[in-house]
Scaffold this motif. Structure first.
Motif, PDB file in Angstrom:
ATOM      1  N   ARG A  63       0.895  -1.172  -0.025  1.00 20.64           N
ATOM      2  CA  ARG A  63       0.083  -0.011   0.059  1.00 20.64           C
ATOM      3  C   ARG A  63       0.977   1.212   0.131  1.00 20.64           C
ATOM      4  O   ARG A  63       1.710   1.453   0.842  1.00 20.64           O
ATOM      5  CB  ARG A  63      -0.887  -0.334   1.290  1.00 20.64           C
ATOM      6  CG  ARG A  63      -1.875  -0.847   1.162  1.00 20.64           C
ATOM      7  CD  ARG A  63      -2.699  -1.183   2.726  1.00 20.64           C
ATOM      8  NE  ARG A  63      -3.268   0.151   3.149  1.00 20.64           N
ATOM      9  CZ  ARG A  63      -4.524   0.653   2.503  1.00 20.64           C
ATOM     10  NH1 ARG A  63      -5.143   0.095   1.857  1.00 20.64           N
ATOM     11  NH2 ARG A  63      -4.768   1.871   3.232  1.00 20.64           N
ATOM     12  N   CYS A  72      -4.704   6.061  -1.879  1.00 17.06           N
ATOM     13  CA  CYS A  72      -3.657   4.671  -1.779  1.00 17.06           C
ATOM     14  C   CYS A  72      -3.793   3.986  -3.026  1.00 17.06           C
ATOM     15  O   CYS A  72      -4.805   3.720  -3.915  1.00 17.06           O
ATOM     16  CB  CYS A  72      -4.415   3.781  -0.667  1.00 17.06           C
ATOM     17  SG  CYS A  72      -3.638   2.629  -0.125  1.00 17.06           S
ATOM     18  N   GLU A  82      -7.941   3.256  -2.951  1.00 14.93           N
ATOM     19  CA  GLU A  82      -8.625   4.169  -2.484  1.00 14.93           C
ATOM     20  C   GLU A  82      -8.806   5.426  -3.002  1.00 14.93           C
ATOM     21  O   GLU A  82      -7.756   6.136  -3.529  1.00 14.93           O
ATOM     22  CB  GLU A  82      -8.164   4.226  -0.864  1.00 14.93           C
ATOM     23  CG  GLU A  82      -8.192   3.079   0.041  1.00 14.93           C
ATOM     24  CD  GLU A  82      -7.822   3.212   1.397  1.00 14.93           C
ATOM     25  OE1 GLU A  82      -7.849   4.595   1.869  1.00 14.93           O
ATOM     26  OE2 GLU A  82      -7.353   2.309   1.963  1.00 14.93           O
ATOM     27  N   GLN A 418     -15.014   6.263  -1.534  1.00 13.99           N
ATOM     28  CA  GLN A 418     -14.814   4.949  -0.974  1.00 13.99           C
ATOM     29  C   GLN A 418     -16.007   3.919  -0.821  1.00 13.99           C
ATOM     30  O   GLN A 418     -16.068   3.102  -1.182  1.00 13.99           O
ATOM     31  CB  GLN A 418     -13.821   4.781   0.172  1.00 13.99           C
ATOM     32  CG  GLN A 418     -12.987   3.397   0.270  1.00 13.99           C
ATOM     33  CD  GLN A 418     -12.037   3.103  -0.952  1.00 13.99           C
ATOM     34  OE1 GLN A 418     -11.637   3.987  -1.778  1.00 13.99           O
ATOM     35  NE2 GLN A 418     -11.711   2.215  -1.383  1.00 13.99           N
ATOM     36  N   GLN A 419     -17.103   4.682  -0.201  1.00 13.47           N
ATOM     37  CA  GLN A 419     -18.341   3.891   0.018  1.00 13.47           C
ATOM     38  C   GLN A 419     -19.076   3.843  -1.454  1.00 13.47           C
ATOM     39  O   GLN A 419     -19.548   2.737  -1.698  1.00 13.47           O
ATOM     40  CB  GLN A 419     -19.204   4.696   0.841  1.00 13.47           C
ATOM     41  CG  GLN A 419     -18.777   4.788   2.461  1.00 13.47           C
ATOM     42  CD  GLN A 419     -19.841   5.655   3.074  1.00 13.47           C
ATOM     43  OE1 GLN A 419     -20.660   6.126   2.510  1.00 13.47           O
ATOM     44  NE2 GLN A 419     -19.726   5.258   4.348  1.00 13.47           N
ATOM     45  N   TYR A 434     -17.812  -2.815   3.663  1.00 14.65           N
ATOM     46  CA  TYR A 434     -17.132  -1.375   4.164  1.00 14.65           C
ATOM     47  C   TYR A 434     -16.569  -1.176   5.419  1.00 14.65           C
ATOM     48  O   TYR A 434     -17.495  -1.177   6.366  1.00 14.65           O
ATOM     49  CB  TYR A 434     -18.166  -0.425   3.635  1.00 14.65           C
ATOM     50  CG  TYR A 434     -17.354   1.021   3.760  1.00 14.65           C
ATOM     51  CD1 TYR A 434     -16.460   1.387   2.806  1.00 14.65           C
ATOM     52  CD2 TYR A 434     -17.593   1.880   5.012  1.00 14.65           C
ATOM     53  CE1 TYR A 434     -15.628   2.771   3.022  1.00 14.65           C
ATOM     54  CE2 TYR A 434     -16.899   3.128   5.186  1.00 14.65           C
ATOM     55  CZ  TYR A 434     -16.148   3.525   4.164  1.00 14.65           C
ATOM     56  OH  TYR A 434     -15.440   4.810   4.391  1.00 14.65           O
ATOM     57  N   GLN A 435     -15.345  -1.110   5.482  1.00 10.70           N
ATOM     58  CA  GLN A 435     -14.745  -1.039   6.816  1.00 10.70           C
ATOM     59  C   GLN A 435     -13.567   0.068   6.886  1.00 10.70           C
ATOM     60  O   GLN A 435     -12.549  -0.315   7.666  1.00 10.70           O
ATOM     61  CB  GLN A 435     -14.022  -2.480   7.264  1.00 10.70           C
ATOM     62  CG  GLN A 435     -15.260  -3.612   7.347  1.00 10.70           C
ATOM     63  CD  GLN A 435     -14.554  -4.972   7.701  1.00 10.70           C
ATOM     64  OE1 GLN A 435     -13.430  -5.213   7.162  1.00 10.70           O
ATOM     65  NE2 GLN A 435     -15.522  -5.649   8.197  1.00 10.70           N
ATOM     66  N   GLN A 436     -13.654   1.027   6.354  1.00 14.27           N
ATOM     67  CA  GLN A 436     -12.741   1.946   6.161  1.00 14.27           C
ATOM     68  C   GLN A 436     -12.669   2.971   7.208  1.00 14.27           C
ATOM     69  O   GLN A 436     -13.811   3.311   7.751  1.00 14.27           O
ATOM     70  CB  GLN A 436     -12.678   2.735   4.889  1.00 14.27           C
ATOM     71  CG  GLN A 436     -12.412   1.957   3.698  1.00 14.27           C
ATOM     72  CD  GLN A 436     -11.162   1.793   3.159  1.00 14.27           C
ATOM     73  OE1 GLN A 436     -10.162   2.589   3.327  1.00 14.27           O
ATOM     74  NE2 GLN A 436     -10.798   0.668   2.686  1.00 14.27           N
ATOM     75  N   ARG A 499      -3.519   5.748  10.844  1.00 14.46           N
ATOM     76  CA  ARG A 499      -4.624   5.408   9.890  1.00 14.46           C
ATOM     77  C   ARG A 499      -4.504   3.820   9.698  1.00 14.46           C
ATOM     78  O   ARG A 499      -5.437   3.064   9.823  1.00 14.46           O
ATOM     79  CB  ARG A 499      -5.006   6.220   8.826  1.00 14.46           C
ATOM     80  CG  ARG A 499      -6.213   5.734   7.854  1.00 14.46           C
ATOM     81  CD  ARG A 499      -6.589   6.777   6.818  1.00 14.46           C
ATOM     82  NE  ARG A 499      -7.705   6.107   6.197  1.00 14.46           N
ATOM     83  CZ  ARG A 499      -7.938   5.306   5.285  1.00 14.46           C
ATOM     84  NH1 ARG A 499      -6.633   5.282   4.609  1.00 14.46           N
ATOM     85  NH2 ARG A 499      -9.122   5.131   4.568  1.00 14.46           N
ATOM     86  N   GLU A 500      -3.413   3.365   9.199  1.00 15.16           N
ATOM     87  CA  GLU A 500      -3.174   1.931   8.928  1.00 15.16           C
ATOM     88  C   GLU A 500      -3.051   0.982  10.348  1.00 15.16           C
ATOM     89  O   GLU A 500      -3.631   0.175  10.228  1.00 15.16           O
ATOM     90  CB  GLU A 500      -1.644   1.754   8.377  1.00 15.16           C
ATOM     91  CG  GLU A 500      -1.364   2.579   6.804  1.00 15.16           C
ATOM     92  CD  GLU A 500      -2.176   1.733   5.851  1.00 15.16           C
ATOM     93  OE1 GLU A 500      -1.725   0.615   5.532  1.00 15.16           O
ATOM     94  OE2 GLU A 500      -3.208   2.497   5.116  1.00 15.16           O
ATOM     95  N   GLN A 503      -6.703   0.750  10.851  1.00 12.85           N
ATOM     96  CA  GLN A 503      -7.417  -0.179  10.184  1.00 12.85           C
ATOM     97  C   GLN A 503      -7.058  -1.688  10.477  1.00 12.85           C
ATOM     98  O   GLN A 503      -7.724  -2.356  10.113  1.00 12.85           O
ATOM     99  CB  GLN A 503      -6.678   0.077   8.524  1.00 12.85           C
ATOM    100  CG  GLN A 503      -7.832  -0.644   7.687  1.00 12.85           C
ATOM    101  CD  GLN A 503      -9.037   0.398   7.287  1.00 12.85           C
ATOM    102  OE1 GLN A 503      -8.951   1.723   7.272  1.00 12.85           O
ATOM    103  NE2 GLN A 503     -10.164  -0.260   6.982  1.00 12.85           N
TER     104      GLN A 503
END
Length: 526
Positions: A63, A72, A82, A418-419, A434-436, A499-500, A503
């Protein structure tokens, strides 16, 4: 005709460790060189969204994360993973000879589309997208990327095809971004991929039971699958005089055009609402030469979202530019004959106004959807796959999606994009939850604050750096010793790493953050 491209030995094979990247020169071109799992990859060095230097971003496994807006890419293929980037990164040929890494340029292109299927004119399947914002635009591309070969119809009340909505309060409003910058895609893209965009088409009813859509024109469409991505409508100002001429909202490209034309040097502007959009617009109108006053209910801008310290700092940036604030009060009424001339505050103060911008947030546009339950704010609950009913999905401002121990609705561009993309993939037959982790950015007088996660409320803020003294910082928003969200200024790589970790569910505890954390080391441990 074959083009001969330059090549060059750019480093020794052991110069970069796994997970490292650097810019190298090949002929007269700059190339991003990255090493992952022992293999070298050479790509275009700038993000395809706003051309940020990717070498200043983050490489985590495959990534590649943009430092500015967290687009991304897959470093192995160059594909966009992304939003907010639409296109992927062109790659160049790499080989190793005698211990040297040699890059050969293979393209002059600065971006490439992700692979999409060819549409099948004989297919009877129709997917309808209601809305042409970020969610709708990415939904169309997700459908084609996911393998859907049928008809795609995008319905929008706007007269515009999808465009760069966040720019409407920034460079475009300032007159710094020309009209040709604003479309997300050229018309030829939609024609090539058989994505039918029908502008000026307002949806008045959608019935999931019969899979029918009624337009204001009286036309009725049927669909096999559909996604709701209509966005939100600006909340009105509920006071006398709000209907006078010279009162504006800022939600669309057309709104921005009207406001830019009205915002002539010396014009007296009152912005009602000290929100992100309100203050970005105040900044832009000030740059046009307007005299700007901001009225806000809160005593400090963004206090509930970013905390009082960062709020005071942002207010100071605006005041240094000559913007005046009237906080802790509300509007009593607007006065004028047919055009607004004065804003009367409940504090008793009156502000002269040639024009007024109302920035009081938005409400999801869902009244046209039949047979589904709505939240108090108009949002519609989805499942983990963004589905709200059989063959019906939602994305963007209207979607209330499940998270952890509850559900949330986010009104930000990257989230919407993204959604929409995930909803499009799922309509094409994928099964992708969707799990962002949410991300947004705001530009306040040339200073970009990035924000990850989501916190409706918080008990404490942990600072790494002092917002009121330092020119870079991180702020961690904590509830019950759980870090819910993080804001940062000039800490782009740290924000991307955090953020990573969010996630992955590997974010360190609040106690660890208080004790001091090396974020690069934490990511390696994860």
């Amino acid at each position: 005709m074959t083009t001969n491209y330059a090549e060059a030995a750019v480093c020794r094979v052991d110069d970069l460790a796994n997970g490292e990247m650097r810019e190298v020169q090949v002929g007269d071109k700059t190339v991003l060189l990255a090493r992952v799992d022992g293999e070298y990859h050479a790509l275009h060095p700038q993000c395809t969204h706003y051309q940020a230097p990717l070498a200043k971003g983050l490489l985590h496994g495959n990534r590649l994360v943009c430092p500015w807006h967290n687009a991304c890419f897959d470093v192995r293929t160059g594909h966009r993973l992304e939003a907010p980037a639409l296109n992927g990164l062109p790659k160049h040929a790499v080989r190793v000879e005698d211990g040297q890494v040699i890059v050969q340029l293979t393209t002059d292109s600065e971006s490439v589309e992700n692979p999409m299927v060819e549409p099948d004119p004989a297919s009877a399947d129709t997917c309808v997208i209601v809305g042409s914002g970020g969610a709708g635009a990415f939904a169309a591309e997700g459908l084609r990327e996911g393998g859907f070969t049928g008809r795609i119809v995008m319905l929008t009340a706007s007269e515009e095809a999808p465009y760069d909505r966040p720019n409407c309060s920034k460079d475009y409003l300032q007159g710094e971004a020309p009209d040709e910058w604003m479309p997300l895609r050229a018309d030829e893209f939609y024609q090539t991929h058989h994505i039918e965009i029908r502008t000026g088409q307002r949806v008045v009813s959608l019935d999931p039971a019969t899979k029918t859509i009624e337009l204001a024109s009286g036309e009725t469409l049927t669909y096999q699958q559909a996604v709701l991505a209509p966005g939100g409508s600006p909340n009105p100002l509920p006071v006398p005089g709000a209907g006078l001429a010279g009162v504006y909202t800022l939600r669309s490209l057309h709104d921005s055009q009207l406001l830019r034309a009205a915002g002539q040097p010396g014009k007296r502007v009152v912005v009602i609402g000290s929100s992100f959009i309100g203050l970005e617009a105040a900044m832009s109108l000030r740059k046009l030469g307007c005299e700007v006053d901001v009225v806000g209910r809160d005593t400090i801008p963004f206090q509930k979202i970013l905390g009082p310290a960062i709020g005071r700092v942002i207010q100071g940036w605006h005041e240094e530019a000559g913007i005046r604030f009237h906080l802790g009060t509300e509007v009593e009424q607007l006065t004028g004959d047919t055009t607004v001339r004065e804003v009367v505050l409940k504090s008793g103060k009156s502000l002269a106004a040639d024009l007024v911008l109302v920035g009081l947030g938005v409400k999801p546009q869902t009244a046209f959807v039949q047979g589904v339950d709505r939240q108090d704010d108009g949002g519609i609950r989805t499942d983990a796959y963004l589905r709200i009913a059989p063959d019906l999905y939602a994305a963007g401002d209207v979607a209330v999606y499940p998270v952890g121990d509850g559900a949330q609705r986010i009104e930000h561009w990257k989230v919407a994009g993204q959604q929409g993309y995930v909803a499009g993939l799922n309509m094409a037959g994928q099964q992708q939850a969707y799990q962002q982790v949410p991300f947004f950015w705001t530009n306040q007088h040339g200073k970009r604050i990035n924000y990850i996660g989501h916190a409706d409320s918080f008990d404490d803020i942990i600072y790494d750096g002092d917002p009121e003294k330092d020119d870079s910082f991180l702020a961690f928003y904590v509830a019950g010793e759980q870090i819910l969200a993080v804001a940062g200024l000039k800490r782009d790589v740290d924000i991307a790493i955090i953020r990573e970790l969010m996630q992955l569910g590997r974010l360190p505890s609040a106690a660890s953050v208080r004790a001091g954390v090396n974020w690069t080391r934490e990511l390696k441990k994860a």
